[in-house]
Motif scaffolding. Structure first.
Motif, PDB file in Angstrom:
ATOM      1  N   PRO A 158       0.796  -1.234   0.000  1.00 52.62           N
ATOM      2  CA  PRO A 158       0.000   0.000   0.000  1.00 52.62           C
ATOM      3  C   PRO A 158       0.827   1.282   0.000  1.00 52.62           C
ATOM      4  O   PRO A 158       0.335   2.317  -0.421  1.00 52.62           O
ATOM      5  CB  PRO A 158      -0.819  -0.108   1.291  1.00 52.62           C
ATOM      6  N   ILE A 159       2.061   1.217   0.499  1.00 57.33           N
ATOM      7  CA  ILE A 159       2.866   2.442   0.505  1.00 57.33           C
ATOM      8  C   ILE A 159       4.056   2.328  -0.438  1.00 57.33           C
ATOM      9  O   ILE A 159       4.974   3.135  -0.388  1.00 57.33           O
ATOM     10  CB  ILE A 159       3.366   2.797   1.918  1.00 57.33           C
ATOM     11  N   LYS A 264      13.196   9.742  -6.497  1.00 57.54           N
ATOM     12  CA  LYS A 264      12.684  10.810  -5.626  1.00 57.54           C
ATOM     13  C   LYS A 264      11.710  11.700  -6.383  1.00 57.54           C
ATOM     14  O   LYS A 264      10.755  12.213  -5.816  1.00 57.54           O
ATOM     15  CB  LYS A 264      13.846  11.656  -5.101  1.00 57.54           C
ATOM     16  N   ARG A 267       8.502   9.692  -6.333  1.00 55.50           N
ATOM     17  CA  ARG A 267       8.118   9.075  -5.069  1.00 55.50           C
ATOM     18  C   ARG A 267       6.816   9.664  -4.518  1.00 55.50           C
ATOM     19  O   ARG A 267       6.673  10.861  -4.361  1.00 55.50           O
ATOM     20  CB  ARG A 267       9.245   9.235  -4.056  1.00 55.50           C
ATOM     21  N   PHE A 268       5.894   8.787  -4.245  1.00 53.06           N
ATOM     22  CA  PHE A 268       4.585   9.145  -3.669  1.00 53.06           C
ATOM     23  C   PHE A 268       3.836  10.184  -4.510  1.00 53.06           C
ATOM     24  O   PHE A 268       3.058  10.977  -3.989  1.00 53.06           O
ATOM     25  CB  PHE A 268       4.738   9.681  -2.243  1.00 53.06           C
ATOM     26  N   GLN A 269       4.074  10.233  -5.797  1.00 56.57           N
ATOM     27  CA  GLN A 269       3.385  11.214  -6.637  1.00 56.57           C
ATOM     28  C   GLN A 269       2.077  10.668  -7.183  1.00 56.57           C
ATOM     29  O   GLN A 269       1.074  11.361  -7.218  1.00 56.57           O
ATOM     30  CB  GLN A 269       4.272  11.624  -7.816  1.00 56.57           C
ATOM     31  N   ARG A 271      -0.055   6.664  -8.201  1.00 53.54           N
ATOM     32  CA  ARG A 271      -0.010   5.210  -8.321  1.00 53.54           C
ATOM     33  C   ARG A 271       0.057   4.867  -9.808  1.00 53.54           C
ATOM     34  O   ARG A 271      -0.638   5.475 -10.622  1.00 53.54           O
ATOM     35  CB  ARG A 271      -1.247   4.582  -7.679  1.00 53.54           C
TER      36      ARG A 271
ATOM     37  N   VAL B  82      -3.190   5.450   3.995  1.00 58.21           N
ATOM     38  CA  VAL B  82      -1.801   5.640   3.566  1.00 58.21           C
ATOM     39  C   VAL B  82      -1.723   6.126   2.120  1.00 58.21           C
ATOM     40  O   VAL B  82      -0.678   6.055   1.498  1.00 58.21           O
ATOM     41  CB  VAL B  82      -0.970   4.353   3.727  1.00 58.21           C
ATOM     42  N   CYS B  84      -2.964   4.870  -0.665  1.00 60.80           N
ATOM     43  CA  CYS B  84      -2.619   3.842  -1.657  1.00 60.80           C
ATOM     44  C   CYS B  84      -3.474   4.003  -2.910  1.00 60.80           C
ATOM     45  O   CYS B  84      -3.170   3.429  -3.946  1.00 60.80           O
ATOM     46  CB  CYS B  84      -2.794   2.454  -1.081  1.00 60.80           C
ATOM     47  N   PRO B 100      -1.939  12.611  -3.656  1.00 55.84           N
ATOM     48  CA  PRO B 100      -0.855  11.943  -2.942  1.00 55.84           C
ATOM     49  C   PRO B 100       0.130  12.968  -2.391  1.00 55.84           C
ATOM     50  O   PRO B 100       0.200  14.098  -2.893  1.00 55.84           O
ATOM     51  CB  PRO B 100      -0.186  11.064  -3.998  1.00 55.84           C
ATOM     52  N   GLY B 102       3.456  13.164  -2.374  1.00 55.40           N
ATOM     53  CA  GLY B 102       4.724  13.495  -3.022  1.00 55.40           C
ATOM     54  C   GLY B 102       5.860  13.390  -2.019  1.00 55.40           C
ATOM     55  O   GLY B 102       5.660  12.931  -0.884  1.00 55.40           O
ATOM     56  N   LEU B 103       7.033  13.845  -2.420  1.00 51.80           N
ATOM     57  CA  LEU B 103       8.196  13.696  -1.539  1.00 51.80           C
ATOM     58  C   LEU B 103       8.145  14.691  -0.381  1.00 51.80           C
ATOM     59  O   LEU B 103       8.613  14.414   0.715  1.00 51.80           O
ATOM     60  CB  LEU B 103       9.473  13.908  -2.362  1.00 51.80           C
ATOM     61  N   PRO B 112       6.231   4.687  10.491  1.00 49.97           N
ATOM     62  CA  PRO B 112       6.642   3.666   9.529  1.00 49.97           C
ATOM     63  C   PRO B 112       5.701   3.567   8.332  1.00 49.97           C
ATOM     64  O   PRO B 112       6.051   2.961   7.326  1.00 49.97           O
ATOM     65  CB  PRO B 112       6.641   2.375  10.359  1.00 49.97           C
ATOM     66  N   ALA B 113       4.517   4.160   8.420  1.00 45.28           N
ATOM     67  CA  ALA B 113       3.603   4.103   7.279  1.00 45.28           C
ATOM     68  C   ALA B 113       4.064   5.013   6.146  1.00 45.28           C
ATOM     69  O   ALA B 113       3.534   4.960   5.052  1.00 45.28           O
ATOM     70  CB  ALA B 113       2.190   4.481   7.712  1.00 45.28           C
ATOM     71  N   GLU B 114       5.048   5.837   6.405  1.00 49.94           N
ATOM     72  CA  GLU B 114       5.722   6.668   5.403  1.00 49.94           C
ATOM     73  C   GLU B 114       4.880   7.711   4.704  1.00 49.94           C
ATOM     74  O   GLU B 114       5.361   8.751   4.325  1.00 49.94           O
ATOM     75  CB  GLU B 114       6.422   5.803   4.342  1.00 49.94           C
ATOM     76  N   LYS B 115       3.611   7.426   4.458  1.00 55.15           N
ATOM     77  CA  LYS B 115       2.842   8.460   3.766  1.00 55.15           C
ATOM     78  C   LYS B 115       1.363   8.432   4.125  1.00 55.15           C
ATOM     79  O   LYS B 115       0.841   7.422   4.581  1.00 55.15           O
ATOM     80  CB  LYS B 115       3.008   8.339   2.252  1.00 55.15           C
TER      81      LYS B 115
END
Ligand code: SF4
Ligand code: SF4
Ligand code: SF4
Ligand code: SF4
Ligand code: FES
Lengths: 573, 209
Positions: A158-159, A264, A267-269, A271, B82, B84, B100, B102-103, B112-115
């Protein structure tokens, strides 16, 4: 699976001797495979079982094997059950009762009932060999390998940015099992490790396939990565903290079969399953690496290299890959401006057509960027010929390297030369144009996609012009001085083709819509040349391309359709 | 296409029979002395009434009712989502929009779930209350809210069968509103806290566990 058999190989040295074929069986089906096949460097090497299965159309799951990297054989995912013809005591092939050769399946020497698989990526085939990539034993081996790869895996899906394009996910679904026998606490390794300026590493997710290490050592020539610690504590590390910094680091993110290496920039931008994929080429230098543009709802999220063995293999440089943010900049030119007032395309093009029509021969000059497409440059040349205009492009030189990056930072310098827009050398007519403006001979300047104030035609000179027509993407000192401003498109917002440094004509397709009123240059140029809706106006890009191929001998052998996805090489004049 | 008009008979053209047929249902309810199944749990006083004084009086939703999707927090008040984006993907009418992080986005409430999402919107006018989002969520972070978990706010939950507003935009709930309405949902496993604990334990020697 990327096919080891490539779309087009680099020109081979004069007629190699015909390669011997051998007969083997894959899943009981007899096929003939060449005895030797090119390895990652293109050198002929004994054909492996994995390559043979691929030729037979049977996919063998694999992690560490990559057709463009040295074989490492460490992940064991590609294990297959196999057998070889057995020999009788008389050293003659033993035969079954029905006369077929007797196959001795490979078994454990101390446990003859248990099949002993071999890693298909590193085991050469031999005549008469039988490979069983779909047998129950092979299936069991895959299940066991996946189970062991997942022993310490965090299952962060999920992450995890890789989710959706993760080989561990895919193979677990296809070849894995739902249960694990391991009850021990998972080993926790560092997360979000800063490996380099563009790369983030998650050690828990790494399956230690060493693809990243081999790429950066063998292809990028920067031996920056390695494995440290022992056993379950094995981790990938850069030689110094944050020291993974060459211009090709992001290729390891593509190579990494799991979500251990992440970009980077991405990253997280977003899915990956939301991303629309458009085939295009990189426009950051004259190499023209083939790329896939990933976008969602008119926003570009990333570039990923696309395999083209005539240009970039499977790679691209970091600089080109990250050169996409500007496309969505808020200050993009969106409006047609006539003397600073918002106007419409019809009014502006009508105005321009009138002005160009009235202009005395020789009083018009055109500066067209070598970042425009072949079709656009051809249309500009048509216009220039009609007006007797002086034309040139702006050279853009920088540092190149021996792998991909070209010193010429224009994606289409060759296109500008072939169309006859660029001076020889490119940019040599710019001073002439500046003088012409200064002396009052040149009264009208048409600038497409360049800020000429930075290339010898100062703002003072521009102010002397009767008419300054500018088409561009981002605001500059030149667009500020324009009497007529036409908002144009990035190559990601239109179709077209570039001719790269090696003379390869390559297509790019439209990935996103241009902002506001912006229009593709080839569209408004054909309208300007032929008049709106006039018969003979080529309304489609294919039509413009066909006209160009008919008019310019260099392109006489290529067609839009014939370019395909990987382009076609022409002889440069 | 031409749709032929039916020719009406003379008594049909009077419209009175049709009027009567319609009114019969209404009047039937009005004079009904039958106990309504739907309103079975109403006070004695209201048992035989087919109408209620909405919104002062609220309907007690029947057990089959699923509720509307809201985000929930864990027992410590941390955002569970998170980002997803599986719910966004699965949602049939595309009612969910997630931005989302982003960085440089907001760090996750639980490290620890990071986002976690930078923004999360559900358009309640689009939502068809199918429950797919709840089903797909790997983090148990979105629920069609009803009163089946501890700590729910009956005042807020009661509203979810009457999602009303005076402007369309008011029914697009943002992350803050969704978390407010969702309340807390204490799961037993505490996945991320557990991961963190395990990782921390492995930093000490000799190793525990
Ligand atoms: S690497 Fe693959 S399996 Fe592992 S967490 Fe990421 S997506 Fe999931
Ligand atoms: S980081 Fe990725 S590519 Fe490198 S060894 Fe680990 S799994 Fe393989
Ligand atoms: S309940 Fe169904 S329609 Fe509503 S948000 Fe969830 S998935 Fe979408
Ligand atoms: S609510 Fe659940 S499914 Fe939706 S983004 Fe958050 S974690 Fe994912
Ligand atoms: S692919 Fe053969 S061992 Fe990894």
């Amino acid at each position: 699976m990327p096919a080891p058999a490539t779309t087009e190989t680099k020109p081979a040295p004069a007629a190699p001797p015909p390669i011997e074929k051998i007969k083997i069986k894959v899943d009981g089906r007899e096929i003939e495979v060449p005895k030797l096949m090119p390895d990652w460097q293109g050198k002929p090497q004994p054909t492996t079982m994995l390559q043979a299965c691929d030729l037979a159309g049977v996919e063998v799951p694999h992690y560490c094997y990559h057709p463009k990297l040295a074989v490492a054989g460490n992940c064991r995912m590609c294990l297959v059950e196999f057998g070889t013809p057995s020999m009788g005591p008389d050293r003659r092939p033993a035969l079954n009762d029905d006369g077929t050769p007797k196959i001795a399946k490979s078994v454990l020497p101390y446990e003859p009932g248990t099949p002993r698989g071999a890693i298909s990526c590193a085991t050469p085939v031999s005549p008469g060999m039988e490979i069983y990539p779909s047998s129950p034993a092979t299936k069991q081996m895959r299940e066991a390998v996946l189970e062991s790869l997942l022993v310490n895996h965090p299952l962060d899906c999920p992450i995890c940015d890789q989710a959706g394009e993760c080989k561990l996910q895919e193979y677990s679904v296809e070849h894995g099992q739902a249960q694990s026998h391991f009850v021990e606490t998972k080993v926790h390794k560092p997360k979000a490790v800063d490996l380099g300026p563009r790369i983030m590493l998650d050690d828990e997710r790494c399956i230690l396939c060493t693809r990243c290490i081999r790429f950066t050592r063998d292809i990028a020539g920067d031996d920056a990565l390695g494995i440290v610690n022992r056993g379950s504590f094995n981790t990938i590390a850069a030689w110094s903290e944050g020291g993974f910094d060459n211009n090709y680091t992001l290729n390891t993110v593509d190579l990494c079969p799991v979500g251990a290496l992440t970009s980077k920039d991405f990253r997280f931008q977003m899915r990956v399953w939301f991303l629309k994929e458009t085939k295009s080429v990189c426009a950051s230098c004259a190499t023209g690496c083939n790329i896939v543009v990933s976008s969602r709802e008119e926003r570009i999220y990333r570039f990923v290299p696309r395999e083209n063995n005539a240009v970039n293999d499977c790679w691209m440089c970091d600089q080109g890959r990250l050169n996409h943010r500007w496309v969505g900049r808020a200050d993009r030119l969106k409006d047609v401006l006539v003397r600073g007032q918002k106007s419409t395309w019809d009014v502006a093009l009508g105005d321009i057509a009138g002005r160009l029509h009235r202009a005395a021969p020789g009083s018009v000059a055109i500066v067209a960027s070598a970042r425009l497409s072949n079709e656009e440059l051809f249309l500009i040349k048509t216009l220039a010929d009609r007006l007797g205009a002086l034309t040139d492009s702006v050279p853009r030189d920088g540092a190149g390297d021996s792998l991909l990056v070209h010193g010429d930072k224009n994606p289409n310098s060759n296109g500008a030369r072939i169309a006859g827009i660029a001076g020889a050398p490119m940019g040599s007519r710019l001073p002439q144009i500046a003088e012409g403006i200064a002396s009052g001979v040149i009264r009208t300047l048409f600038v497409l996609g360049e800020d000429v104030t930075r290339h010898g035609i100062s703002a003072e000179l521009l102010a002397r012009l009767e008419t300054l027509i500018v088409s561009d993407i981002l605001p500059s000192a030149t667009t500020a001085a324009a009497h007529l401003l036409l908002p144009g498109c990035a190559h990601l917002e239109k179709h077209g083709s570039f001719t790269n440094a090696g003379g390869r004509v390559q297509k790019f397709m439209k990935a996103v819509e241009p902002p506001g009123d912006a229009r593709a240059e080839w569209e408004f140029l054909s309208e300007l040349i032929s008049g709106k809706g006039a018969p003979g106006a080529a309304p489609t890009l294919e039509g413009v391309f066909a006209k160009m191929a008919a008019a310019l001998p260099a392109y006489s052998k290529v067609t839009w359709g014939g370019l395909g996805e990987t382009g076609a090489t022409i002889a440069l004049p | 296409m031409v749709v032929p008009r039916p020719t009406l008979k003379w008594y049909e053209r009077l419209y009175l029979p049709a009027l009567y047929a319609g009114l019969r249902v209404t009047l039937g309810h009005l004079f009904s002395w039958r106990k309504s199944g739907v309103y079975g749990d109403k006070t004695r006083d209201q048992q035989f009434k087919a109408t209620l004084n909405y919104p002062e009086e609220l309907w007690t939703v029947p057990p089959g009712y699923r509720g509307a999707p809201y985000l929930v927090s864990d027992s410590k008040g941390n955002t569970k989502c998170v980002s997803c984006q599986l719910c966004e993907f699965v949602c049939p009418p595309k009612a969910i929009r997630i931005v989302p992080p982003g960085l440089d986005g907001p760090p996750a409430d639980r490290p620890p779930a990071e986002k976690m999402p930078a923004e999360f919107e559900i358009d309640m006018l689009r939502c068809i209350f199918c429950g797919y989002c709840e089903e797909v969520c790997p983090e148990e972070a979105i629920f069609l809210a009803k009163d089946y978990y501890a700590g729910y706010d009956p005042k807020l939950m009661r509203r979810d069968y009457a999602l009303t507003a005076t402007r369309r935009g008011d029914l697009v709930f943002n992350m803050r509103e969704l978390l407010e309405r969702g309340g807390t949902h204490a799961d037993g496993h505490g996945k991320w806290e557990h991961k963190q604990r395990e990782a921390d334990d492995q930093q000490t020697f000799p190793l525990k566990g």
